[in-house]
Design a protein around this motif. Structure first.
Motif, mmCIF file in Angstrom:
data_model
loop_
_atom_site.group_PDB
_atom_site.id
_atom_site.type_symbol
_atom_site.label_atom_id
_atom_site.label_comp_id
_atom_site.label_asym_id
_atom_site.label_seq_id
_atom_site.Cartn_x
_atom_site.Cartn_y
_atom_site.Cartn_z
ATOM 1 N N LYS A 44 0.824 -1.079 0.526
ATOM 2 C CA LYS A 44 0.283 0.050 0.105
ATOM 3 C C LYS A 44 1.075 1.425 0.329
ATOM 4 O O LYS A 44 0.766 2.354 -0.845
ATOM 5 C CB LYS A 44 -0.980 -0.355 0.708
ATOM 6 C CG LYS A 44 -0.427 0.436 2.548
ATOM 7 C CD LYS A 44 -1.599 0.306 3.208
ATOM 8 C CE LYS A 44 -2.894 0.583 3.976
ATOM 9 N NZ LYS A 44 -3.254 0.345 4.482
ATOM 10 N N HIS A 45 1.860 1.151 0.097
ATOM 11 C CA HIS A 45 3.221 2.475 0.693
ATOM 12 C C HIS A 45 3.973 2.581 -0.311
ATOM 13 O O HIS A 45 4.918 3.527 -0.478
ATOM 14 C CB HIS A 45 3.560 2.428 1.924
ATOM 15 C CG HIS A 45 2.591 2.730 3.196
ATOM 16 N ND1 HIS A 45 1.572 3.860 2.829
ATOM 17 C CD2 HIS A 45 2.233 1.795 4.032
ATOM 18 C CE1 HIS A 45 1.280 3.338 4.216
ATOM 19 N NE2 HIS A 45 0.813 2.107 4.939
ATOM 20 N N GLN A 46 4.204 1.338 -1.656
ATOM 21 C CA GLN A 46 5.512 1.809 -2.385
ATOM 22 C C GLN A 46 4.935 2.311 -4.031
ATOM 23 O O GLN A 46 3.336 2.631 -3.848
ATOM 24 C CB GLN A 46 4.909 -0.080 -2.434
ATOM 25 C CG GLN A 46 5.952 -1.114 -2.012
ATOM 26 C CD GLN A 46 5.835 -2.605 -2.946
ATOM 27 O OE1 GLN A 46 6.170 -2.318 -4.090
ATOM 28 N NE2 GLN A 46 5.782 -3.454 -2.020
ATOM 29 N N PRO A 47 6.203 3.907 -3.229
ATOM 30 C CA PRO A 47 5.052 4.579 -4.663
ATOM 31 C C PRO A 47 5.737 4.129 -6.135
ATOM 32 O O PRO A 47 6.575 3.007 -6.211
ATOM 33 C CB PRO A 47 6.639 5.110 -4.491
ATOM 34 C CG PRO A 47 7.584 3.942 -4.068
ATOM 35 C CD PRO A 47 6.984 3.196 -3.163
ATOM 36 N N ILE A 48 5.081 4.929 -6.723
ATOM 37 C CA ILE A 48 4.398 4.409 -8.385
ATOM 38 C C ILE A 48 4.857 5.655 -8.884
ATOM 39 O O ILE A 48 4.444 6.985 -8.258
ATOM 40 C CB ILE A 48 3.646 4.202 -8.057
ATOM 41 C CG1 ILE A 48 2.449 3.270 -7.609
ATOM 42 C CG2 ILE A 48 2.505 4.661 -9.508
ATOM 43 C CD1 ILE A 48 3.148 1.771 -7.832
ATOM 44 N N ASN A 49 5.514 5.690 -10.206
ATOM 45 C CA ASN A 49 5.985 7.064 -11.149
ATOM 46 C C ASN A 49 5.090 6.604 -11.876
ATOM 47 O O ASN A 49 6.095 5.559 -12.870
ATOM 48 C CB ASN A 49 7.184 7.279 -10.627
ATOM 49 C CG ASN A 49 8.023 7.549 -9.230
ATOM 50 O OD1 ASN A 49 7.662 8.494 -9.095
ATOM 51 N ND2 ASN A 49 8.415 6.478 -7.998
ATOM 52 N N LEU A 50 4.420 6.982 -12.419
ATOM 53 C CA LEU A 50 3.849 7.736 -14.012
ATOM 54 C C LEU A 50 3.057 8.581 -14.338
ATOM 55 O O LEU A 50 2.711 8.723 -12.880
ATOM 56 C CB LEU A 50 3.228 5.903 -13.796
ATOM 57 C CG LEU A 50 2.554 5.873 -15.390
ATOM 58 C CD1 LEU A 50 3.279 5.489 -15.897
ATOM 59 C CD2 LEU A 50 1.317 4.789 -14.506
ATOM 60 N N GLN A 51 4.079 9.088 -15.351
ATOM 61 C CA GLN A 51 3.553 10.126 -16.103
ATOM 62 C C GLN A 51 2.962 9.878 -17.018
ATOM 63 O O GLN A 51 3.911 9.339 -18.467
ATOM 64 C CB GLN A 51 4.542 11.241 -15.846
ATOM 65 C CG GLN A 51 4.449 11.889 -14.754
ATOM 66 C CD GLN A 51 5.811 12.606 -14.592
ATOM 67 O OE1 GLN A 51 6.473 13.461 -15.665
ATOM 68 N NE2 GLN A 51 5.780 13.689 -13.275
ATOM 69 N N ALA A 52 1.388 10.174 -17.588
ATOM 70 C CA ALA A 52 1.158 9.436 -18.258
ATOM 71 C C ALA A 52 -0.611 9.970 -19.344
ATOM 72 O O ALA A 52 -1.416 10.853 -18.056
ATOM 73 C CB ALA A 52 1.070 8.076 -19.031
ATOM 74 N N SER A 53 -0.713 10.091 -20.096
ATOM 75 C CA SER A 53 -2.091 10.735 -21.223
ATOM 76 C C SER A 53 -2.053 9.805 -22.116
ATOM 77 O O SER A 53 -1.410 9.464 -22.832
ATOM 78 C CB SER A 53 -1.695 12.270 -21.094
ATOM 79 O OG SER A 53 -1.138 12.707 -22.601
#
Length: 188
Positions: A44-53
């Motif tokens: 639940k606390h693991q970071p997600i890095n995603l920038q997309a459209s």
């Protein structure tokens, strides 16, 4: 698949906790997302890095779950996220749900009122509720007879949901490697 899974999504997640990602996607697309079992605690606390459209929701889910080492699938109106170890259990539940949909369709074609009850939304908020009490509450709320035997009646249920009754039964029971069926009058 669920039509919402093709919905175009624009996201900007920068070190965003996985739980916040699933909450955002759930709210944005109006779909229930369930991280199963105890697996939600370590991820639940693991970071997600995603920038997309212009990405469909299913690709965003694929990238996010792969990042935390999870697998996902769709069970009715609910996206289920599970550990790779537990995912075969959920694949079985998804197959059970498809079979249940056939049963509901047959009951509906026969004019059996149980079909409508199984398709009606079942709103619930169970937090640490024993399985026996959860099933009794749902049976009373939907005005159906539920017969249950076997172990696990004291297992704690944690569900907050508003999905069709038949789907909710499948989801709650699948976490215990159980399933349901009906003889047309009683849910067993």
């Amino acid at each position: 698949g669920h039509p919402v899974l093709n919905g175009i999504t624009e996201v900007e997640f920068i070190d965003t906790p996985f739980q916040d990602v699933t909450d955002f996607l759930s709210d944005l697309h109006g779909i229930s997302i369930r991280v199963t079992g105890d697996f939600d605690q370590p991820i639940k606390h693991q970071p997600i890095n995603l920038q997309a459209s212009d990405l469909p929701l299913y690709l965003v889910l694929e990238i996010a779950t792969e990042t935390v080492g999870a697998r996902w699938g769709i069970l009715g109106q609910t996206v289920v996220i599970a550990s790779p170890k537990d995912f075969p259990l959920w694949e079985k539940a998804m197959a059970d749900h498809r079979r249940a949909q056939v049963t509901i369709t047959r009951l509906n074609l026969a004019g059996n009122p149980l079909a409508q009850k199984l398709q009606q939304p079942a709103e619930c908020e169970f937090v640490g509720t024993p399985l026996r009490e959860a099933l009794a509450f749902l049976a009373e709320a939907q005005h159906v007879n539920v017969a249950f035997w076997g172990g696990g009646l004291s297992d704690k249920v944690n569900w907050i949901s508003n999905v069709p009754f038949g789907e909710l039964l499948t989801l709650i029971l699948a976490e215990r490697d159980l399933s349901w069926e009906t003889d047309g009058f009683v849910i067993l």
